[in-house]
Design a protein around this motif. Structure first.
Motif, PDB file in Angstrom:
ATOM      1  N   SER A   1       1.159  -1.171  -0.031  1.00 49.40           N
ATOM      2  CA  SER A   1      -0.210   0.016   0.131  1.00 49.40           C
ATOM      3  C   SER A   1       1.197   0.948  -0.009  1.00 49.40           C
ATOM      4  N   GLU A   2       0.253   2.237  -0.257  1.00 50.17           N
ATOM      5  CA  GLU A   2       0.970   3.227  -0.362  1.00 50.17           C
ATOM      6  C   GLU A   2       1.273   4.187   1.254  1.00 50.17           C
ATOM      7  N   ASP A   3       0.405   3.930   2.206  1.00 46.11           N
ATOM      8  CA  ASP A   3       1.118   3.549   3.651  1.00 46.11           C
ATOM      9  C   ASP A   3       1.998   3.376   3.799  1.00 46.11           C
TER      10      ASP A   3
ATOM     11  N   PHE B   1       4.427   2.345   2.040  1.00 50.13           N
ATOM     12  CA  PHE B   1       5.872   3.046   1.467  1.00 50.13           C
ATOM     13  C   PHE B   1       5.624   4.165   1.890  1.00 50.13           C
ATOM     14  N   ALA B   2       4.979   5.121   2.112  1.00 52.44           N
ATOM     15  CA  ALA B   2       5.450   6.040   2.722  1.00 52.44           C
ATOM     16  C   ALA B   2       6.485   6.225   4.413  1.00 52.44           C
TER      17      ALA B   2
END
Length: 252
Positions: free
Chosen positions: A102-104, A106-107
């Motif tokens: 997910s983008e979360d 990754f961030a």
């Protein structure tokens, strides 16, 4: 007792457990006047200070938050200290699966491991003495292709790259910047980050007997001694390098 850090001030992010705590202990044993340790858990920091003693200053700080880094800088300034050695050690190690990441996720990895390292050094740069040292904790995964660790590996490759660039950026201040890349090390990250079970940790230790030339998983103090070497005057002509401390794992 050696006193290679006599009367010096060190800052260790992620200093409440594992490699960071071992670095703080070693710096004090080598004569450091004060060590500043940071972490996100007040409970872990309190326990660390109990172990380290009155020369340790614990600051609850998330390296991914600029406001927290500003607070760290202010705390150091309030005591009139300048920094001889900065260990940008805070980081996380979590698995991710390509295809479902997910983008979360990754961030989170890049905010702590990359953004956090960058802004830790940038924020504290005005406090670094001429001729001081910066040690960045990278990892052997930056040079490997281990499965389900693509975010962690890429983030640590960025950390290794920072050491090269900053060694050049900071040459007018004679500030040395080096990367430290541990191999398998028995720290709480195994449980808290990688989510390994007790059985999996035992299996890893057994695997190390076959795959690591020295035949075992490192203890944090073995990594800390290498970190202190890089930060000390004994490494006065070492700059921009990656020191791999992995028992020979990546050499075979």
């Amino acid at each position: 007792m050696s006193t290679k850090f006599s009367n010096q001030v060190a800052v260790i992010t992620g200093g409440s457990t594992g490699i960071g705590l071992a670095i703080a202990k070693a710096a004090l044993a080598e004569g450091a006047k004060r060590v500043y340790i940071t972490g996100r858990s007040a409970k872990s920091l309190d326990a660390a200070v109990t172990t380290l003693g009155t020369a340790a200053v614990a600051i609850v700080s998330d390296v991914a938050q600029q406001a927290d880094l500003n607070k760290l800088k202010s705390e150091i300034e309030s005591r009139g200290d300048q920094v001889d050695a900065l260990f940008a050690n805070a980081g996380i190690a979590e698995t991710n699966e390509l295809g479902t990441t997910s983008e979360d996720e990754f961030a989170k990895s890049f905010d702590i491991n990359v953004k956090g390292v960058f802004f830790t050094v940038q924020t504290l740069l005005p406090l670094l003495k001429e001729g001081s040292s910066v040690v960045l904790t990278a990892s052997i995964v930056a040079n490997k292709g281990m499965p389900n660790l693509s975010l962690y590996s890429a983030s640590k490759a960025a950390v290794r790259s920072f050491a090269r660039s900053w060694a050049n950026d900071l040459k007018t201040h004679k500030i040395r910047v080096n990367a430290l890349s541990p191999g398998y090390t028995r720290t709480p990250i195994m449980e808290n980050g990688l989510k390994l079970s007790a059985e999996q940790i035992v299996a890893l230790q057994e695997q190390a007997k076959e795959t690591v030339p020295l035949g075992y998983v490192a203890q944090p103090d073995e990594i800390a001694s290498a970190a202190l070497f890089l930060a000390s005057s004994e490494a006065s002509y070492i700059n921009g390098v990656e020191l791999t401390v992995d028992g020979g794992l990546t050499q075979i």
